[in-house]
Every structure is written in structure tokens, then in C-alpha cells.
Design an enzyme around this catalytic site. Structure first.
Site, PDB file in Angstrom:
ATOM      1  N   ARG A 140     -14.113 -45.828-108.649  1.00 40.80           N
ATOM      2  CA  ARG A 140     -13.472 -45.766-107.557  1.00 40.80           C
ATOM      3  C   ARG A 140     -12.691 -46.578-107.325  1.00 40.80           C
ATOM      4  O   ARG A 140     -11.601 -46.518-106.693  1.00 40.80           O
ATOM      5  CB  ARG A 140     -14.006 -45.863-106.709  1.00 40.80           C
ATOM      6  CG  ARG A 140     -14.943 -45.317-105.699  1.00 40.80           C
ATOM      7  CD  ARG A 140     -16.119 -45.949-104.477  1.00 40.80           C
ATOM      8  NE  ARG A 140     -15.811 -44.945-103.178  1.00 40.80           N
ATOM      9  CZ  ARG A 140     -16.590 -44.295-103.038  1.00 40.80           C
ATOM     10  NH1 ARG A 140     -17.819 -43.547-103.701  1.00 40.80           N
ATOM     11  NH2 ARG A 140     -15.766 -43.748-102.247  1.00 40.80           N
ATOM     12  N   TYR A 183      -8.783 -45.338-107.046  1.00 45.38           N
ATOM     13  CA  TYR A 183      -8.270 -44.906-105.605  1.00 45.38           C
ATOM     14  C   TYR A 183      -8.113 -46.003-104.490  1.00 45.38           C
ATOM     15  O   TYR A 183      -7.122 -46.773-103.974  1.00 45.38           O
ATOM     16  CB  TYR A 183      -8.988 -44.056-105.064  1.00 45.38           C
ATOM     17  CG  TYR A 183      -8.611 -43.367-103.907  1.00 45.38           C
ATOM     18  CD1 TYR A 183      -7.861 -42.716-103.753  1.00 45.38           C
ATOM     19  CD2 TYR A 183      -9.396 -43.666-102.740  1.00 45.38           C
ATOM     20  CE1 TYR A 183      -7.831 -41.946-102.161  1.00 45.38           C
ATOM     21  CE2 TYR A 183      -9.673 -43.712-101.524  1.00 45.38           C
ATOM     22  CZ  TYR A 183      -8.072 -42.728-101.254  1.00 45.38           C
ATOM     23  OH  TYR A 183      -8.341 -42.239 -99.899  1.00 45.38           O
ATOM     24  N   GLY A 190      -5.195 -48.900-105.695  1.00 48.87           N
ATOM     25  CA  GLY A 190      -4.157 -48.086-105.685  1.00 48.87           C
ATOM     26  C   GLY A 190      -3.825 -47.784-104.427  1.00 48.87           C
ATOM     27  O   GLY A 190      -2.399 -48.291-104.315  1.00 48.87           O
ATOM     28  N   VAL A 221     -18.767 -35.030 -98.309  1.00 50.28           N
ATOM     29  CA  VAL A 221     -19.785 -34.800 -98.023  1.00 50.28           C
ATOM     30  C   VAL A 221     -19.942 -33.024 -96.780  1.00 50.28           C
ATOM     31  O   VAL A 221     -20.695 -32.697 -97.114  1.00 50.28           O
ATOM     32  CB  VAL A 221     -21.097 -35.695 -97.760  1.00 50.28           C
ATOM     33  CG1 VAL A 221     -20.719 -35.988 -96.076  1.00 50.28           C
ATOM     34  CG2 VAL A 221     -22.206 -35.138 -97.196  1.00 50.28           C
ATOM     35  N   SER A 259     -17.842 -31.410 -96.620  1.00 47.13           N
ATOM     36  CA  SER A 259     -17.161 -28.958 -96.379  1.00 47.13           C
ATOM     37  C   SER A 259     -18.608 -28.703 -97.311  1.00 47.13           C
ATOM     38  O   SER A 259     -19.323 -27.775 -97.737  1.00 47.13           O
ATOM     39  CB  SER A 259     -15.855 -29.136 -97.288  1.00 47.13           C
ATOM     40  OG  SER A 259     -15.758 -30.735 -97.897  1.00 47.13           O
ATOM     41  N   ASN A 260     -19.033 -30.351 -98.110  1.00 49.75           N
ATOM     42  CA  ASN A 260     -20.240 -29.302 -99.432  1.00 49.75           C
ATOM     43  C   ASN A 260     -21.593 -28.666 -98.241  1.00 49.75           C
ATOM     44  O   ASN A 260     -22.089 -27.839 -98.832  1.00 49.75           O
ATOM     45  CB  ASN A 260     -20.343 -30.611 -99.718  1.00 49.75           C
ATOM     46  CG  ASN A 260     -20.224 -30.400-100.883  1.00 49.75           C
ATOM     47  OD1 ASN A 260     -18.611 -29.882-102.226  1.00 49.75           O
ATOM     48  ND2 ASN A 260     -19.819 -31.684-102.830  1.00 49.75           N
TER      49      ASN A 260
HETATM   50  N1  UDP Z   1     -22.529 -37.167-100.601  1.00 50.43           N
HETATM   51  C1  UDP Z   1     -23.518 -36.088-100.809  1.00 50.43           C
HETATM   52  N2  UDP Z   1     -23.562 -35.126-101.083  1.00 50.43           N
HETATM   53  C2  UDP Z   1     -22.273 -34.499-101.595  1.00 50.43           C
HETATM   54  C3  UDP Z   1     -21.299 -35.558-101.359  1.00 50.43           C
HETATM   55  C4  UDP Z   1     -21.432 -36.687-100.723  1.00 50.43           C
HETATM   56  O1  UDP Z   1     -24.562 -37.148 -99.395  1.00 50.43           O
HETATM   57  O2  UDP Z   1     -22.634 -33.158-102.118  1.00 50.43           O
HETATM   58  C5  UDP Z   1     -22.572 -38.388-100.099  1.00 50.43           C
HETATM   59  C6  UDP Z   1     -21.790 -39.776-100.685  1.00 50.43           C
HETATM   60  O3  UDP Z   1     -23.008 -40.065-102.119  1.00 50.43           O
HETATM   61  C7  UDP Z   1     -21.111 -40.838 -99.626  1.00 50.43           C
HETATM   62  C8  UDP Z   1     -21.378 -39.752 -98.740  1.00 50.43           C
HETATM   63  O4  UDP Z   1     -21.914 -38.577 -99.150  1.00 50.43           O
HETATM   64  O5  UDP Z   1     -22.077 -41.257 -99.978  1.00 50.43           O
HETATM   65  C9  UDP Z   1     -19.637 -39.311 -98.374  1.00 50.43           C
HETATM   66  O6  UDP Z   1     -18.933 -39.044 -99.301  1.00 50.43           O
HETATM   67  P1  UDP Z   1     -17.401 -38.651 -99.090  1.00 50.43           P
HETATM   68  O7  UDP Z   1     -16.798 -37.558-100.929  1.00 50.43           O
HETATM   69  O8  UDP Z   1     -18.107 -37.378 -98.541  1.00 50.43           O
HETATM   70  O9  UDP Z   1     -16.430 -39.510 -99.149  1.00 50.43           O
HETATM   71  P2  UDP Z   1     -16.521 -41.405 -99.189  1.00 50.43           P
HETATM   72  O10 UDP Z   1     -16.782 -41.668 -97.977  1.00 50.43           O
HETATM   73  O11 UDP Z   1     -18.027 -41.646-100.267  1.00 50.43           O
HETATM   74  O12 UDP Z   1     -15.555 -41.281 -99.734  1.00 50.43           O
END
Ligand code: UDP
Length: 258
Positions: free
Chosen positions: A87, A90, A93, A132, A134-135
Site C-alpha cells: 500500500r 499510495y 506518495g 468494498v 461498489s463490490n
Molecule cells: N473489502 C472486502 N471485500 C471487497 C473489497 C474490500 O472485504 O470486495 C475490505 C477490504 O479488505 C478492507 C475494506 O473492505 O478491509 C475496505 O476496502 P476498500 O478497498 O474499499 O478501501 P480501503 O479502506 O482498504 O482503502
């Protein structure tokens, strides 16, 4: 349209530097370019702010706090970031961009504002954004399994896009002596398993929740301390998670139907 890793000269009023992918799967796809976008992008846009004399707001991030051992996170917390993790392209940065903003402020008196944006969601997210909210919504609407990473006990605090935009505009309008950093987000915290269940309930979906491996360095918890935003901007988020999810679900329903 311009790539912020190259210098630019254009007529501007206020400058909002939002350039950089924010979804972990997207920003980790080309990590060198991600860091370049934040670092070179900050230099190029700060040069533009300096030459035009205009205000500039940096979209920073709650990721500057890393996997925090202070909870909720106030602006004076320096964070717990792995500088060599997946990470870091990001979050380091974005941390370097904050450094550059303050260096231009101190050295060249550029009028800067740093907003540390916590997880934000809403209509017009890309269905393949990879984050998360949108997924889960797209999976639920398609009847696919909801991919829950880890044990689902990690938490986040989600802010609806309209609330966030209002706060960003208020931050830009603060007096010159206010630089931030200022946390912008919704303090309502929820675990990912609870979020999956909310999405299933609100969509009426019969999808199952399946466990997938937790990504590297995934923060355990995250919640903004927004007292500074309340005091300086007179702002609090107004849209509850349920209302924001309903509007976002409606958006994706239309999109997937089209
Ligand atoms: N996450 C999840 N399923 C998904 C996408 C993300 O369980 O399909 C979890 C991810 O591991 C994290 C949280 O949801 O703990 C938020 O992830 P996201 O990528 O939205 O944002 P982050 O805060 O990690 O940048």
C-alpha cells in the site's frame, strides 16, 4: 485533460488536486506510476499555484494514518505506515505530497489546504472500482457471492459523496491562515461483515457471503475524529449509511439494467 506527472500552465481559479487512483487494486496495478502521480503531481500543481497565486487543495487520505494504533484518528496523529508494503505506493506518495504542500507553503507562501479524506462512496462509482461498497452492491445485484476479505471484523467509516464534496468546498473557502490537515469523513464506523449484511438486506439479494484472503497491510480499523471539521467548517455529514447505500444501490440498479 492532462497527465499531472508533466508540468502544466493553464488559467485557473481554485485548484483541487484529486489526481490519483484511490482503490487498492487500481493503485497497486502500477505502483511506480501511483507514487509518481502523487509526488510529481503535487510538485507540478504546486508550481501552477505558485505561478498563478491561486489556492490549492490536496486530496490527502486517511491512509496517511496507516494501520492506526490510535482510534479514532485525530489530525495530530502521525500514523503507523509500512514504508515498503504494497500500500506504500499510495500512502507514502500521499504523505510526501503533504510534505511538498507544507514546503511550498513555508518556502513560497502558497495558499494550501490539505483534506484527509476517509472512505467515500456513492453514485457514479465505477462498477469495477474494486472498493468494498461498489463490490458488495454490484455482487448483490448480480446474485454473485459477496467477497468478504479476512474475517470481516475490520472496520471502516463511510462518507456519502455529497457530504464529502460539501466539506471540500468549505475547506477551500477557509481563511488563508488555515492550511489543515483536516479530516473529512463520516465517523459512523462499521465492520465489513456488518456492511455485507446491510447490503444484502437493502438489496433483498439472496447472494452468499464468501471469505477471501485479507490483502497485505489492510488496516484493522479506521474512524475519523472530525472535531476540527466541526469547529472550523461548522460541518457534519448528514447522509446516514442506510440512505447513502439506498441511493448508491439505485444508481447501480439502473446502470446494470442499461
Ligand atoms: N473489502 C472486502 N471485500 C471487497 C473489497 C474490500 O472485504 O470486495 C475490505 C477490504 O479488505 C478492507 C475494506 O473492505 O478491509 C475496505 O476496502 P476498500 O478497498 O474499499 O478501501 P480501503 O479502506 O482498504 O482503502
Amino acid at each position: 485533460r492532462h497527465d499531472v506527472t508533466s508540468p502544466l500552465q493553464v488559467d485557473v481559479d481554485d485548484i483541487f488536486n484529486l489526481a490519483c487512483p484511490a482503490s487498492p487494486i487500481h493503485y497497486q496495478h502500477d505502483p511506480i506510476r501511483t507514487t509518481a502521480t502523487s509526488v510529481l503531481g503535487a510538485i507540478n500543481l504546486l508550481d501552477l499555484a505558485k505561478s498563478t497565486g491561486m489556492r490549492i487543495l490536496q486530496a490527502s487520505t486517511s491512509e496517511v494514518y496507516g494501520d492506526p494504533d490510535v482510534h479514532p484518528q485525530p489530525e495530530d496523529y502521525w500514523g503507523r505506515v509500512n514504508p515498503i508494503g504494497t500500500r506504500s505506493c499510495y500512502n507514502e506518495g500521499k504523505r510526501c505530497a503533504e510534505t511538498l504542500f507544507f514546503s511550498y507553503h513555508r518556502q513560497h507562501h502558497v495558499d494550501i489546504k490539505i483534506a484527509r479524506i476517509f472512505n467515500t462512496y456513492g453514485p457514479r462509482m465505477h462498477p469495477n472500482d474494486g472498493r468494498v461498497v461498489s463490490n458488495f452492491i454490484v455482487q448483490a445485484l448480480n446474485g454473485d457471492d459477496l467477497t468478504l476479505y479476512g474475517d470481516g471484523c475490520q472496520s471502516r467509516s463511510f462518507c456519502y459523496v455529497d457530504d464529502l464534496i460539501e466539506a471540500m468546498l468549505l475547506t477551500m473557502a477557509t481563511p488563508k491562515d488555515f492550511t489543515g490537515p483536516i479530516n473529512l469523513g463520516n465517523p459512523a464506523e462499521i465492520t465489513m461483515i456488518e456492511l455485507a449484511e446491510r447490503v444484502l438486506a437493502l438489496t433483498g439479494s439472496k447472494s452468499r457471503i464468501v471469505l477471501k484472503p485479507l490483502p497485505h497491510d489492510d488496516p484493522r480499523q479506521r474512524q475519523p475524529d472530525i472535531r476540527l471539521a466541526e469547529n472550523v467548517l461548522g460541518w457534519r455529514p448528514r447522509v446516514s449509511l442506510d440512505d447513502g447505500l439506498k441511493r448508491t444501490i439505485e444508481y447501480f440498479r439502473q446502470l446494470l439494467r442499461a
